[in-house]
Design a protein around this motif. Structure first.
Motif, PDB file in Angstrom:
ATOM      1  N   UNK A   1      38.480  12.915 -10.180  1.00 24.33           N
ATOM      2  CA  UNK A   1      37.776  13.259  -8.939  1.00 24.33           C
ATOM      3  C   UNK A   1      37.380  14.724  -8.933  1.00 24.33           C
ATOM      4  N   UNK A   2      38.259  15.567  -9.449  1.00 20.45           N
ATOM      5  CA  UNK A   2      37.993  17.002  -9.471  1.00 20.45           C
ATOM      6  C   UNK A   2      36.824  17.322 -10.413  1.00 20.45           C
ATOM      7  N   UNK A   3      36.829  16.697 -11.588  1.00 19.99           N
ATOM      8  CA  UNK A   3      35.741  16.924 -12.545  1.00 19.99           C
ATOM      9  C   UNK A   3      34.407  16.466 -11.965  1.00 19.99           C
ATOM     10  N   UNK A   4      34.417  15.304 -11.367  1.00 18.49           N
ATOM     11  CA  UNK A   4      33.186  14.753 -10.805  1.00 18.49           C
ATOM     12  C   UNK A   4      32.673  15.629  -9.661  1.00 18.49           C
ATOM     13  N   UNK A   5      33.574  16.057  -8.783  1.00 17.96           N
ATOM     14  CA  UNK A   5      33.172  16.894  -7.651  1.00 17.96           C
ATOM     15  C   UNK A   5      32.594  18.226  -8.116  1.00 17.96           C
ATOM     16  N   UNK A   6      33.182  18.787  -9.170  1.00 18.50           N
ATOM     17  CA  UNK A   6      32.674  20.053  -9.707  1.00 18.50           C
ATOM     18  C   UNK A   6      31.251  19.881 -10.253  1.00 18.50           C
ATOM     19  N   UNK A   7      31.018  18.768 -10.948  1.00 19.72           N
ATOM     20  CA  UNK A   7      29.694  18.515 -11.499  1.00 19.72           C
ATOM     21  C   UNK A   7      28.678  18.258 -10.391  1.00 19.72           C
ATOM     22  N   UNK A   8      29.099  17.558  -9.346  1.00 17.53           N
ATOM     23  CA  UNK A   8      28.200  17.309  -8.223  1.00 17.53           C
ATOM     24  C   UNK A   8      27.843  18.602  -7.501  1.00 17.53           C
TER      25      UNK A   8
ATOM     26  N   UNK B   1      16.534  14.960  -6.630  1.00 20.74           N
ATOM     27  CA  UNK B   1      17.560  13.925  -6.568  1.00 20.74           C
ATOM     28  C   UNK B   1      18.312  13.874  -7.889  1.00 20.74           C
ATOM     29  N   UNK B   2      19.634  13.807  -7.794  1.00 19.09           N
ATOM     30  CA  UNK B   2      20.466  13.598  -8.971  1.00 19.09           C
ATOM     31  C   UNK B   2      20.423  12.116  -9.313  1.00 19.09           C
ATOM     32  N   UNK B   3      20.048  11.807 -10.540  1.00 18.73           N
ATOM     33  CA  UNK B   3      19.959  10.409 -10.960  1.00 18.73           C
ATOM     34  C   UNK B   3      20.868  10.202 -12.175  1.00 18.73           C
ATOM     35  N   UNK B   4      20.806   9.032 -12.752  1.00 13.96           N
ATOM     36  CA  UNK B   4      21.572   8.765 -13.955  1.00 13.96           C
ATOM     37  C   UNK B   4      23.010   8.400 -13.692  1.00 13.96           C
ATOM     38  N   UNK B   5      23.813   8.401 -14.753  1.00 17.76           N
ATOM     39  CA  UNK B   5      25.175   7.882 -14.685  1.00 17.76           C
ATOM     40  C   UNK B   5      26.096   8.712 -13.792  1.00 17.76           C
ATOM     41  N   UNK B   6      25.894  10.021 -13.750  1.00 19.89           N
ATOM     42  CA  UNK B   6      26.745  10.845 -12.889  1.00 19.89           C
ATOM     43  C   UNK B   6      26.555  10.451 -11.429  1.00 19.89           C
ATOM     44  N   UNK B   7      25.330  10.250 -11.018  1.00 15.13           N
ATOM     45  CA  UNK B   7      25.054   9.857  -9.635  1.00 15.13           C
ATOM     46  C   UNK B   7      25.601   8.475  -9.323  1.00 15.13           C
TER      47      UNK B   7
ATOM     48  N   UNK C   1      33.052  13.561 -20.769  1.00 21.54           N
ATOM     49  CA  UNK C   1      32.385  14.365 -21.805  1.00 21.54           C
ATOM     50  C   UNK C   1      30.977  13.875 -22.113  1.00 21.54           C
ATOM     51  N   UNK C   2      30.509  12.890 -21.361  1.00 23.33           N
ATOM     52  CA  UNK C   2      29.143  12.404 -21.550  1.00 23.33           C
ATOM     53  C   UNK C   2      28.446  12.253 -20.203  1.00 23.33           C
ATOM     54  N   UNK C   3      28.743  13.166 -19.319  1.00 21.61           N
ATOM     55  CA  UNK C   3      28.154  13.100 -17.976  1.00 21.61           C
ATOM     56  C   UNK C   3      26.704  13.565 -18.031  1.00 21.61           C
ATOM     57  N   UNK C   4      25.782  12.617 -17.855  1.00 24.19           N
ATOM     58  CA  UNK C   4      24.363  12.960 -17.875  1.00 24.19           C
ATOM     59  C   UNK C   4      23.982  13.605 -16.544  1.00 24.19           C
ATOM     60  N   UNK C   5      23.567  14.867 -16.610  1.00 23.40           N
ATOM     61  CA  UNK C   5      23.091  15.534 -15.405  1.00 23.40           C
ATOM     62  C   UNK C   5      21.568  15.543 -15.463  1.00 23.40           C
ATOM     63  N   UNK C   6      20.981  14.622 -14.740  1.00 21.57           N
ATOM     64  CA  UNK C   6      19.527  14.482 -14.717  1.00 21.57           C
ATOM     65  C   UNK C   6      19.035  14.747 -13.303  1.00 21.57           C
ATOM     66  N   UNK C   7      18.253  15.793 -13.150  1.00 28.10           N
ATOM     67  CA  UNK C   7      17.696  16.136 -11.845  1.00 28.10           C
ATOM     68  C   UNK C   7      16.212  15.798 -11.850  1.00 28.10           C
ATOM     69  N   UNK C   8      15.838  14.864 -10.985  1.00 28.31           N
ATOM     70  CA  UNK C   8      14.441  14.456 -10.885  1.00 28.31           C
ATOM     71  C   UNK C   8      13.780  15.150  -9.706  1.00 28.31           C
TER      72      UNK C   8
END
Length: 459
Positions: free
Chosen positions: A16-23, A47-53, A60-67
């Protein structure tokens, strides 16, 4: 197995901490874009899209895709201009390094705080009828999955992705031609759990199998081994990039897993073999195996891999035409951007002569032509025949000759590959190749000799 699944999830799921930091990190980047766009009076939404959203990103494979979505009233050139400008501004403002890349249209990629982020411009559409480019669907995909996928099902997607990664059937790029992340999500929406997907694949899936979550009934438009109708676009097959090979490899891996439900299916297999052992395996086969190597330009995998594949296929077809029968072939590109094409022939040396069959004796017109072309032709039962000198008697001579500048147009090569081959290539016996290869290449050669090693495991 429930215990094993829980154990596996702990190792592949973001905390949860890792995900919140990435968000938070992603939200800050989007704010930079929106503030700058506002100062320039540019109409854009982020908008944040992809698997992280969608809560389906492996650790270690969190796709940060900003559309960055723009109104339909913007023409394509303006969309590209604003998209690249805003992406580059954001990356530089955040202290990153920007790079322009290309898909259906240009986009910006940045390395910021050791994270790779894609900034992609698209049109702001409500449904697929307004589609202007392939990337426009992505926001619709994200909205569909997040509104239908439960948190429990998101975990099941992670298990499915990890399993597919380990058996090398995950990834819609040309290099793998496997299952995309979105397709994995649709499979879980259809079957609700990893276990159910595995059971369905092993017992029910067949060629031309159909998944149609919204019951659009448009599967007749497509002709692939798996047909998965896009819930946001009834005229799109999400499984279009999935090869028949990877579809049936996954089915086989699923069956193997059910027979032996080992946690090793969620780990990448380790190859432990010495060079001498690899060479001995080829020597035992008593075939002729050669490796053609050449540099390739630094291009996206979906650009350069098809060119290398086209080169391999063309050489195989040329070889078969001259009666050098191919057992199999394989290609890959190493970390130094050198392509290697492995070709295994039944034999590498043919006799100096070959029998060439001609027309039927009763065909007087073509008989005359054949006799004129081959003065020493003779009667062989109902047909004419001629003993001719072969054009090639040696595999090495054949390949080297066809790759000469004056002959290379007889085969079909990608333009970037052709230029590199004409500049320089090497052609060596597999044993000589194994002697000089790097550690990273062991797995490629081992996999050629043992094509099932990824899809069958045991503890």
């Amino acid at each position: 197995m429930i215990f094993i699944y829980d154990e596996i999830l702990k190792s592949i799921k973001l905390s949860d901490n890792q995900r919140n930091n990435l968000l938070e990190f992603s939200n800050n980047l989007m704010k930079i874009i929106l503030d700058y766009a506002k100062s320039r009076d540019i109409d854009v939404e982020c908008k944040l899209v992809g698997s992280l959203a969608k809560k389906t990103s492996l650790i270690n494979k969190a796709d940060i895709d900003i559309f960055m979505s723009f109104p339909l009233s913007y023409d394509e050139e303006l969309l590209k201009e604003y998209g690249l400008m805003l992406g580059e501004y954001c990356i530089e403002k955040a202290g990153g390094i920007a790079e322009k890349r290309y898909a259906s249209h240009p986009y910006m990629t940045g390395i910021i705080n050791d994270e790779e982020i894609d900034f992609v411009p698209c049109y702001r559409i409500k449904d697929s009828s307004q589609l202007k480019s392939a990337v426009d669907r992505t926001i619709l995909h994200t909205d569909y999955v997040t509104s239908h996928l439960t948190d429990k099902e998101a975990d099941e997607v992670l298990l499915l992705k990890k399993f597919m990664s380990s058996v090398n059937t995950y990834g819609a790029n040309y290099k793998v031609s496997g299952f995309s992340g979105y397709l994995c999500e649709l499979l879980i929406l259809e079957y609700h759990s990893f276990k159910n997907v595995i059971e369905a694949a092993s017992t029910k899936w067949h060629d031309k199998f159909i998944i149609d979550l919204e019951d659009y009934g448009t599967s007749h438009k497509f002709n692939t081994s798996l047909i998965a109708i896009d819930p946001v676009d009834k005229n799109r097959n999400v499984a279009a990039a999935l090869s028949t090979q990877k579809f049936f490899e996954f089915i086989t891996a699923a069956r193997n897993f059910i027979e032996n439900p080992s946690k090793e299916y969620f780990n990448n297999p380790q190859v432990n073999i010495e060079k001498d052992e690899l060479k001995e395996e080829f020597i035992k086969r008593n075939t002729t195996t050669v490796v053609l190597s050449f540099d390739v330009p630094s291009l996206p995998t979906d650009v350069i891999y098809p060119q290398v594949n086209k080169t391999m296929t063309s050489i195989i077809n040329y070889s078969n035409h001259y009666h050098f029968n191919i057992i199999d072939g394989k290609y890959y590109i190493d970390s130094e951007n050198t392509a290697h094409i492995l070709l295994e022939y039944e034999i590498g040396q043919l006799p100096n002569i070959e029998v060439h069959k001609g027309p039927l004796i009763q065909d007087s017109k073509n008989s005359m032509k054949f006799k004129q072309k081959y003065p020493h032709a003779y009667v062989d039962n109902k047909r004419w025949a001629s003993i001719n000198q072969r054009m090639y008697t040696n595999v090495y001579d054949m390949i080297r000759n066809i790759l000469k500048e004056e002959n290379i147009n007889q085969i079909k090569l990608g333009k970037d590959v052709k230029e590199e081959i004409l500049n320089k290539f090497s052609l060596v016996d597999i044993c000589d190749y194994v002697d000089c290869m790097q550690n990273e290449e062991y797995e490629e050669i081992y996999e050629y000799l043992n094509p099932n090693y990824r899809i069958y495991r045991k503890d």
